[in-house]
Scaffold this active site. Structure first.
Site, PDB file in Angstrom:
ATOM      1  N   ASP A  37     -11.050   8.723   7.920  1.00 25.11           N
ATOM      2  CA  ASP A  37     -10.073   9.756   7.605  1.00 25.11           C
ATOM      3  C   ASP A  37     -10.216  10.823   8.681  1.00 25.11           C
ATOM      4  OD1 ASP A  37      -8.516  10.364   4.693  1.00 25.11           O
ATOM      5  OD2 ASP A  37      -8.703  12.088   6.036  1.00 25.11           O
ATOM      6  N   ASP A  63      -8.590   9.825  13.683  1.00 20.52           N
ATOM      7  CA  ASP A  63      -7.190  10.264  13.689  1.00 20.52           C
ATOM      8  C   ASP A  63      -6.387   9.073  14.199  1.00 20.52           C
ATOM      9  OD1 ASP A  63      -4.666  11.227  14.272  1.00 20.52           O
ATOM     10  OD2 ASP A  63      -5.363  13.056  15.250  1.00 20.52           O
ATOM     11  N   VAL A  64      -5.576   8.467  13.341  1.00 19.34           N
ATOM     12  CA  VAL A  64      -4.918   7.210  13.700  1.00 19.34           C
ATOM     13  C   VAL A  64      -3.891   7.374  14.808  1.00 19.34           C
ATOM     14  CG1 VAL A  64      -5.298   6.198  11.425  1.00 19.34           C
ATOM     15  CG2 VAL A  64      -3.158   7.431  11.878  1.00 19.34           C
ATOM     16  N   TYR A 160      10.354   9.197   6.365  1.00 18.63           N
ATOM     17  CA  TYR A 160       9.374   8.336   5.689  1.00 18.63           C
ATOM     18  C   TYR A 160       9.935   6.935   5.479  1.00 18.63           C
ATOM     19  CZ  TYR A 160       5.931   6.774   2.250  1.00 18.63           C
ATOM     20  OH  TYR A 160       4.964   6.069   1.576  1.00 18.63           O
ATOM     21  N   LYS A 164       8.406   3.417   7.093  1.00 17.01           N
ATOM     22  CA  LYS A 164       7.862   2.325   6.282  1.00 17.01           C
ATOM     23  C   LYS A 164       8.637   1.026   6.478  1.00 17.01           C
ATOM     24  CE  LYS A 164       4.352   4.417   4.570  1.00 17.01           C
ATOM     25  NZ  LYS A 164       2.982   4.018   4.947  1.00 17.01           N
ATOM     26  N   THR A 197      -0.799   9.977  -6.478  1.00 16.29           N
ATOM     27  CA  THR A 197      -1.691  10.429  -5.413  1.00 16.29           C
ATOM     28  C   THR A 197      -1.375  11.888  -5.100  1.00 16.29           C
ATOM     29  OG1 THR A 197      -0.181   9.855  -3.608  1.00 16.29           O
ATOM     30  CG2 THR A 197      -1.661   8.105  -4.392  1.00 16.29           C
TER      31      THR A 197
END
Length: 269
Positions: A37, A63-64, A160, A164, A197
């Site tokens: 994370d 950090d992706v 978003y 996706k 979440t």
């Protein structure tokens, strides 16, 4: 128990929500879990909790969106564990805004995390996954978290939803390419519906603020969204995690390029 015995698994965005649920379940099933994370406090807490309950987990900051960080992570995995068995590309961000109110920079910010982050994970996992000892059972497995909102359109969701949808295509392209080249790496996607979440709680508040579902009341917005699901409720992170477990494990050894909806029937209506 033991469905992931001897597996080395990296879960991104594992500091909370679905990622944390995946990390906990993987550890329970015998994997050594790298809890990654960009928030050190959140990630460390999850790793420490797993270890306190008898599982094997370590936190690794990632950090992706940072390609050099991915390279360091995979190099560390090869040196520390001899390779990687499972990668779960879970890290993601949401943006609730109308098309008119979404700036180009905001759109790009979502793409950097949700699309580029997955691309970088897939790309840099290749050497770590092909370096696995050939005697190890099964194939390596990449599981990408997409969303039912990458299939169906809703208002105030342009960034978003588009991101996706892109994850679904990243999954298919990588899966077929790896199969054709003889890599022992499967790639599949899990498509959750709205799940309980912290990120979704913020989304519901933002949908209410914008009146996306015809009301500005948070509880009524939650109820309106739940009503769109045939099972009439929002998913739990653990329900998503169990499908990710199947896709990651050797139980799905003949499955690649697949999409697993965990949506309470949402895509059927």
């Amino acid at each position: 128990m033991g469905r992931l015995d001897r597996k080395i698994a990296l879960v991104t965005g594992a500091g909370q929500g679905i990622g944390a649920a995946i990390a906990r379940l993987f550890a329970l099933e015998g994997a050594t879990v790298i809890v990654s994370d960009r928030d050190e406090a959140l990630g460390t807490r999850v790793a420490d909790e797993i270890a306190a309950n008898g599982g094997r987990a370590v936190f690794y900051a990632l950090d992706v969106t940072d390609e050099a960080a991915w390279q360091r992570t995979m190099s560390w995995l090869q040196g520390e564990y001899g390779g990687l068995d499972i990668l779960v590309n879970n890290a993601g961000v949401a943006l609730v805004k109308s098309i008119e109110d979404t700036t180009l920079e905001q759109f790009r910010d979502v793409m950097r995390v949700n699309v580029e982050g997955v691309f970088l994970g897939i790309r840099h996992a290749i050497p770590a996954m092909t370096a696995r000892d050939p005697s190890r059972s099964g194939t390596a497995s990449i599981v990408n978290l997409s969303s039912v909102l990458g299939v169906q359109g809703i208002p105030d969701n342009i960034a978003y939803g588009t991101s996706k949808a892109a994850v679904r295509q990243l999954t298919k392209c990588a899966a077929i390419e790896f199969a054709e080249r003889g890599y022992r790496i499967r790639v599949n996607a899990v498509l959750p519906a709205v799940t309980e979440t912290p990120m979704v709680s913020r989304e519901i508040e933002e949908w209410a603020e914008q009146g996306t579902f015809g009301t500005r009341d948070v509880a009524a917005t939650r109820a309106a969204f739940s009503a769109r699901v045939p099972l009439k409720r929002i998913a739990t992170p653990e329900e998503i995690a169990y499908t990710v477990l199947f896709a990651a494990s050797d139980e799905s050894s003949f499955t690649t390029a697949a999409e697993y909806p965990v949506d309470g029937g949402r895509l059927a209506v």
